[in-house]
Design an enzyme around this catalytic site. Structure first.
Site, PDB file in Angstrom:
ATOM      1  N   ARG A 146       1.082  -1.281  -0.058  1.00 17.56           N
ATOM      2  CA  ARG A 146       0.060  -0.015  -0.030  1.00 17.56           C
ATOM      3  C   ARG A 146       0.875   1.333   0.018  1.00 17.56           C
ATOM      4  NH1 ARG A 146      -1.874  -3.496   4.026  1.00 17.56           N
ATOM      5  NH2 ARG A 146      -3.979  -4.460   3.649  1.00 17.56           N
TER       6      ARG A 146
ATOM      7  N   LYS B   3      -1.095  -2.515   8.200  1.00 16.98           N
ATOM      8  CA  LYS B   3      -2.311  -2.154   8.945  1.00 16.98           C
ATOM      9  C   LYS B   3      -2.238  -2.829  10.457  1.00 16.98           C
ATOM     10  CE  LYS B   3      -5.846  -1.032   5.470  1.00 16.98           C
ATOM     11  NZ  LYS B   3      -7.110  -1.415   5.092  1.00 16.98           N
TER      12      LYS B   3
ATOM     13  N   HIS C 103      -3.654   2.153  -5.901  1.00 11.87           N
ATOM     14  CA  HIS C 103      -4.107   0.702  -5.436  1.00 11.87           C
ATOM     15  C   HIS C 103      -3.937   0.010  -6.890  1.00 11.87           C
ATOM     16  CE1 HIS C 103      -4.955   0.207  -1.464  1.00 11.87           C
ATOM     17  NE2 HIS C 103      -5.715  -0.798  -1.748  1.00 11.87           N
TER      18      HIS C 103
ATOM     19  N   ARG D 269      -1.061  -2.122  -6.727  1.00 10.69           N
ATOM     20  CA  ARG D 269      -1.220  -3.257  -5.990  1.00 10.69           C
ATOM     21  C   ARG D 269      -2.373  -4.189  -6.515  1.00 10.69           C
ATOM     22  NH1 ARG D 269      -1.351  -4.449  -0.448  1.00 10.69           N
ATOM     23  NH2 ARG D 269      -3.238  -5.161   0.498  1.00 10.69           N
TER      24      ARG D 269
ATOM     25  N   HIS E 169      -3.240  -9.203   3.552  1.00 12.27           N
ATOM     26  CA  HIS E 169      -4.594  -9.440   4.061  1.00 12.27           C
ATOM     27  C   HIS E 169      -4.848 -10.528   5.147  1.00 12.27           C
ATOM     28  CE1 HIS E 169      -6.047  -8.547  -0.475  1.00 12.27           C
ATOM     29  NE2 HIS E 169      -5.833  -7.200   0.525  1.00 12.27           N
TER      30      HIS E 169
ATOM     31  N   TYR F 260      -9.542 -11.205  -6.551  1.00 12.82           N
ATOM     32  CA  TYR F 260      -8.465 -11.258  -7.550  1.00 12.82           C
ATOM     33  C   TYR F 260      -8.608 -12.516  -8.512  1.00 12.82           C
ATOM     34  CZ  TYR F 260      -6.527  -7.418  -5.151  1.00 12.82           C
ATOM     35  OH  TYR F 260      -6.046  -6.078  -4.813  1.00 12.82           O
TER      36      TYR F 260
END
Length: 301
Positions: free
Chosen positions: A150, A174, A247, A250, A273, A282
């Site tokens: 990110r 995150k 993004h 990404r 994730h 995806y």
């Protein structure tokens, strides 16, 4: 005694920071959404969070839709306020959670946009590596595509996070979760050129030794907003039409890995994730890619 919004919000933010270990970005959204609801309470002369009724929430949602907010935004606000009230219930500040009665609107799912290999080649050509800024831009672009990180993660990378010997980068994701992500020879070469030449020249404009990998033209740490401007500039200098957002690189990273046979668990780990469901979108992109390829090349398609 009426339950004060500001006092409750302060307690809630401390809970998110200490117990939930939420990112600054997530906390910022929570604060924004709760304060927006507090403004609505003032407009409706509702004193105290415990006095909010289901009918008040219906009116609040009506006003959100009148502002033509996206379903995703409305769903996020409902989820945020539901969590806020759940916390206050736990702390015995309120007796019930009126948001538990509200259903979250169904969110329209869009397939993530990505670049084809030929488009990426054109994008990389938009970087002039004869200048310090061009060297930085090329390294930034190569690393984003090579790792799928990110933009917020990219801006936190320090020189110490890079291990050029084994071509890996330590990424702070995150919720303060860390992961190691490898990168290839193209990113390695671009980073080596930038670190040895471009970054060194850009740092002459500042006395601060911050150790951040990517810097702006003044030598200070690059911000996510700065990265977006750089990507737009690269797009404008290339032969491509359309828009770019961080993004997309990404999305491209994940899509290209899956198209070339990578398993989903590996891609999940690389992307950082926490849930496999976040990575599964995806696979839909890959199916669309395969379908388009079939329709374009099969004689009886």
């Amino acid at each position: 005694m009426a339950v004060n919004v500001n006092v409750s919000l302060k307690l809630f933010i401390e809970y998110l920071q200490i117990e939930k270990n939420c990112s600054e970005y997530t906390i910022e959204h929570y604060q924004h959404d709760i304060r927006d609801f507090a403004m609505f309470m003032d407009e409706q002369a509702i004193i105290g969070l415990e006095n909010v009724k289901y009918s008040d929430i219906r009116l609040y949602l009506t006003k959100l839709y009148e502002k033509k907010l996206a379903r995703k935004t409305v769903a996020r606000r409902i989820s945020c306020l539901r969590s806020f009230y759940k916390f206050m219930l736990r702390e015995e500040l309120v007796d019930d959670n009126p948001f538990s009665l509200v259903s979250i609107p169904k969110i329209e799912k869009h397939l993530p946009s990505f670049f084809y290999a030929s488009e990426l080649d054109e994008l990389f050509k938009g970087c002039d590596i004869s200048t310090p800024l061009g060297q930085r831009n090329k390294a930034l672009l190569e690393l984003l595509y090579a790792t799928g990180i990110r933009v917020s993660e990219l801006c936190k990378i320090t020189l110490n996070d890079l291990d050029m010997f084994v071509s890996t980068v330590l990424v702070n994701g995150k919720g303060k979760k860390q992961r190691y992500v490898p990168f290839g020879s193209f990113a390695y070469d671009a980073l080596e050129l930038y670190i040895q030449h471009g970054r060194h020249k850009l740092l002459t404009n500042t006395k601060e030794d911050h150790g951040i990998l990517f810097v702006n033209f003044r030598g200070g740490p690059l911000t996510p907003r700065g990265v977006r401007k750089i990507l737009n500039s690269i797009m404008d200098n290339s032969a491509l039409n359309g828009k770019i957002h961080p993004h997309m690189l990404r999305h491209t990273f994940a899509t290209h890995l899956l198209n070339n046979g990578a398993d989903m668990r590996t891609v999940q780990e690389l992307l950082g994730h926490s849930q496999l469901s976040s990575t599964q979108i995806y696979t839909h992109v890959t199916k669309e890619f395969l379908k388009d390829t079939y329709m374009s090349h099969h004689p009886r398609a």
